[in-house]
Design a protein around this motif. Structure first.
Motif, PDB file in Angstrom:
ATOM      1  N   HIS A   1       4.180   0.025  -8.611  1.00 38.83           N
ATOM      2  CA  HIS A   1       2.813   0.539  -8.570  1.00 38.83           C
ATOM      3  C   HIS A   1       1.859  -0.434  -9.266  1.00 38.83           C
ATOM      4  CE1 HIS A   1       5.076   4.177  -7.658  1.00 38.83           C
ATOM      5  NE2 HIS A   1       3.964   4.732  -7.234  1.00 38.83           N
TER       6      HIS A   1
ATOM      7  N   ARG B   1       0.836  -1.205   0.000  1.00 35.21           N
ATOM      8  CA  ARG B   1       0.000   0.000   0.000  1.00 35.21           C
ATOM      9  C   ARG B   1       0.874   1.259   0.000  1.00 35.21           C
ATOM     10  NH1 ARG B   1      -5.391  -0.966   1.019  1.00 35.21           N
ATOM     11  NH2 ARG B   1      -5.945  -3.036   1.836  1.00 35.21           N
TER      12      ARG B   1
ATOM     13  N   THR C   1      -4.109   3.407  -0.430  1.00 36.24           N
ATOM     14  CA  THR C   1      -2.687   3.697  -0.246  1.00 36.24           C
ATOM     15  C   THR C   1      -2.323   3.921   1.216  1.00 36.24           C
ATOM     16  OG1 THR C   1      -2.878   6.115  -0.467  1.00 36.24           O
ATOM     17  CG2 THR C   1      -2.688   4.843  -2.499  1.00 36.24           C
TER      18      THR C   1
ATOM     19  N   GLY D   1       1.539   4.557  -2.980  1.00 41.54           N
ATOM     20  CA  GLY D   1       1.482   5.991  -2.724  1.00 41.54           C
ATOM     21  C   GLY D   1       2.787   6.722  -2.975  1.00 41.54           C
TER      22      GLY D   1
ATOM     23  N   SER E   1      -4.393   9.819   3.480  1.00 41.35           N
ATOM     24  CA  SER E   1      -3.700   9.698   2.197  1.00 41.35           C
ATOM     25  C   SER E   1      -3.671  11.026   1.453  1.00 41.35           C
ATOM     26  CB  SER E   1      -4.367   8.626   1.326  1.00 41.35           C
ATOM     27  OG  SER E   1      -5.575   9.093   0.745  1.00 41.35           O
TER      28      SER E   1
END
Length: 507
Positions: free
Chosen positions: A391, A91, A109, A95, A123
């Motif tokens: 990602h 996670r 994220t 981000g 976030s």
């Protein structure tokens, strides 16, 4: 909430027209956010016709409103969950800034509070801090998505001196936080978040925006299909704990279903006890009323190691006000383009270029992307160049669960009848019943069914403090997907059938 400026002037909070060509000057259209405002039916209004006859002991509701997050093209699910192979680091990786120009935000994220209002808010704060560190005040930043994460980031950046434009695909603000004024209800209906979570900063922020909440301590009741209230033993929770412990000793992550089977925690005996409920029934009850609504997914895809069985113990407070008032307060000073769908995001070491479904484009120095994980999993938004492999891996492995709510209002709260007669849950299987003269158990505010697979994972008595006859049904995972495909009439029949065990006189 109104957002008007001085008389004769332009409102500070503005909405851009759908046309967002990348020119230096954009014409702003001043307006306030339109909210649906049907006139609710007062509870004291006399009935003009006889109420419909009860079905299997369950009276017809006077009002109903439902969500369909799985079918929503701008959400494709309700919130993220930890699928097999997921870790908190995954996670955090999602981000991480991309090329110094892009940052992805949203509840998926946030490693501390994923799938929550607090996670979305945190976030947004984190993404804004990354942009402020990478850029300079005065730069133009595009924020894609006007939910809690996007609006939080945008507010922080405006306060830091950046020029910010928020781009929202829907014709409303809030994303998966959606308050509606539904006919037949005297209070706002929340089709997204119903609870605050137990993050004190989030609760304080809601209160500062005049969003009312009330403390909610879950008192869970279980009823058999025959309507018998039965105490909930630790059978299912213990099986889940055994499976999780076993999974933690394995060289690689496995699904919760595999861990239950391979650890020996399941199958459990199917022989019913004196109350007609078997150990196998109690494990199924734990999965249907606990695992499913906290993840929106099936045990076959949930990470056994990462699954948090205590998540439903941290509901926080019940939202009784209008959550969208918090959204409106965040949006007050922002420039927001609604009904503008971003289809591609191109970026290099100098700028970011967004393409809209209208064929027009918008250039910015940097961008924050807060579209839900379910949308990132599709090709709805294309990135050029493609996102970094870490990602992509995070997007692929993280799960997007489906959880819906249905709000029902009735003439009377029939499910509360004789609620104080429900027995206390024993400390162990051999514990005696409640002794005469002891304090009665608190009234149940969460209703569940054991002994069959109910289409509704749990019923929240949302009006128990105010006395209003309102139930909020939580529908999760495969049941949510199935019921989303039904029209309102068939859907209502299905959820009312799930209330039969709680009717005063079940048929």
């Amino acid at each position: 909430m109104e957002s008007r400026g001085a008389p004769g002037g332009m409102a500070r909070r503005t909405f851009l027209a759908a046309s967002l060509s990348g020119i230096a000057t954009v014409v702003l259209a001043s307006c306030t956010w339109p909210e649906p405002s049907p006139s609710p039916v007062p509870s004291s209004a006399p009935a003009t016709t006889a109420p419909p006859a009860p079905t299997n002991g369950v009276p017809a509701p006077t009002a109903m409103r439902r969500s369909r997050w799985g079918a929503d093209p701008f959400s494709r699910g309700a919130f993220s969950f930890d699928a097999v192979g997921t870790t908190p680091e995954l996670r955090r990786a999602l981000g991480q800034p991309v090329g110094g120009r892009l940052v992805i935000a949203g509840e998926a994220t946030d490693a501390e509070n994923p799938g929550s209002l607090a996670g979305a808010r945190a976030s947004g704060t984190r993404a804004a801090a990354d942009i402020a560190r990478l850029g300079e005040a005065g730069e133009r930043v595009a924020v894609i998505g006007a939910g809690v994460a996007g609006l939080t980031a945008a507010r922080d950046l405006v306060d830091a001196g950046f020029e910010v434009v928020v781009i929202e695909a829907r014709d409303r603000l809030g994303g998966r936080a959606h308050s509606v004024a539904a006919t037949g209800f005297e209070r706002p209906v929340e089709l997204g978040a119903v609870f605050t979570g137990d993050d004190e900063a989030m609760i304080d922020a809601l209160h500062e925006a005049s969003v009312d909440t009330v403390p909610f301590a879950a008192e869970v009741a279980a009823a058999t299909t025959a309507g018998l209230r039965v105490p909930i033993p630790p059978t299912g929770a213990e099986a889940i704990a055994t499976a999780k412990h076993w999974a933690s000793t394995q060289p690689r992550d496995v699904s919760l279903a595999a861990a239950l089977a391979d650890s020996g925690a399941a199958p459990l005996p199917a022989e019913p006890g004196a109350d007609g409920v078997s150990p196998a029934d109690w494990l199924a009850h734990t999965i249907n009323s606990g695992v499913a609504p906290s993840t929106g997914a099936a045990t076959a895809v949930i990470s056994a190691v990462q699954y948090d069985p205590t998540r439903l113990e941290h509901l926080g407070e019940l939202i009784t006000g209008r959550l969208s008032d918090y959204i409106d307060e965040l949006a007050e000073p922002l420039d927001i383009a609604v009904s503008s769908v971003v289809t591609s995001i191109a970026y290099n070491d100098r700028r970011v270029s967004l393409r809209l479904d209208s064929g027009e484009s918008l250039n910015a120095d940097r961008a924050i992307v807060t579209v839900p994980l379910g949308v990132l999993k599709t090709d709805t938004v294309r990135f050029s160049p493609a996102l970094p492999l870490m990602h992509q891996r995070a997007i692929s492995l993280l799960g997007m669960g489906v959880v819906d709510t249905v709000w029902l209002r009735f003439e009377e709260a029939f499910w509360r009848a004789d609620a104080s007669d429900a027995p206390d849950a024993p400390d162990d299987a051999d514990a005696p019943g409640v002794a005469p003269g002891t304090e009665p158990a608190p009234a149940a505010n969460v209703l569940t069914v054991v002994g069959e697979l109910s289409p509704v994972a749990a019923w929240i008595d949302a009006g128990i403090d105010s006395g209003e006859p309102i139930l909020v049904g939580i529908i999760a995972a495969a049941q949510a997907i199935r019921l989303e495909a039904l029209d309102d009439q068939a859907f209502q029949a299905a959820v009312l059938d799930a209330l039969v065990p709680f009717a005063t006189t079940p048929g």
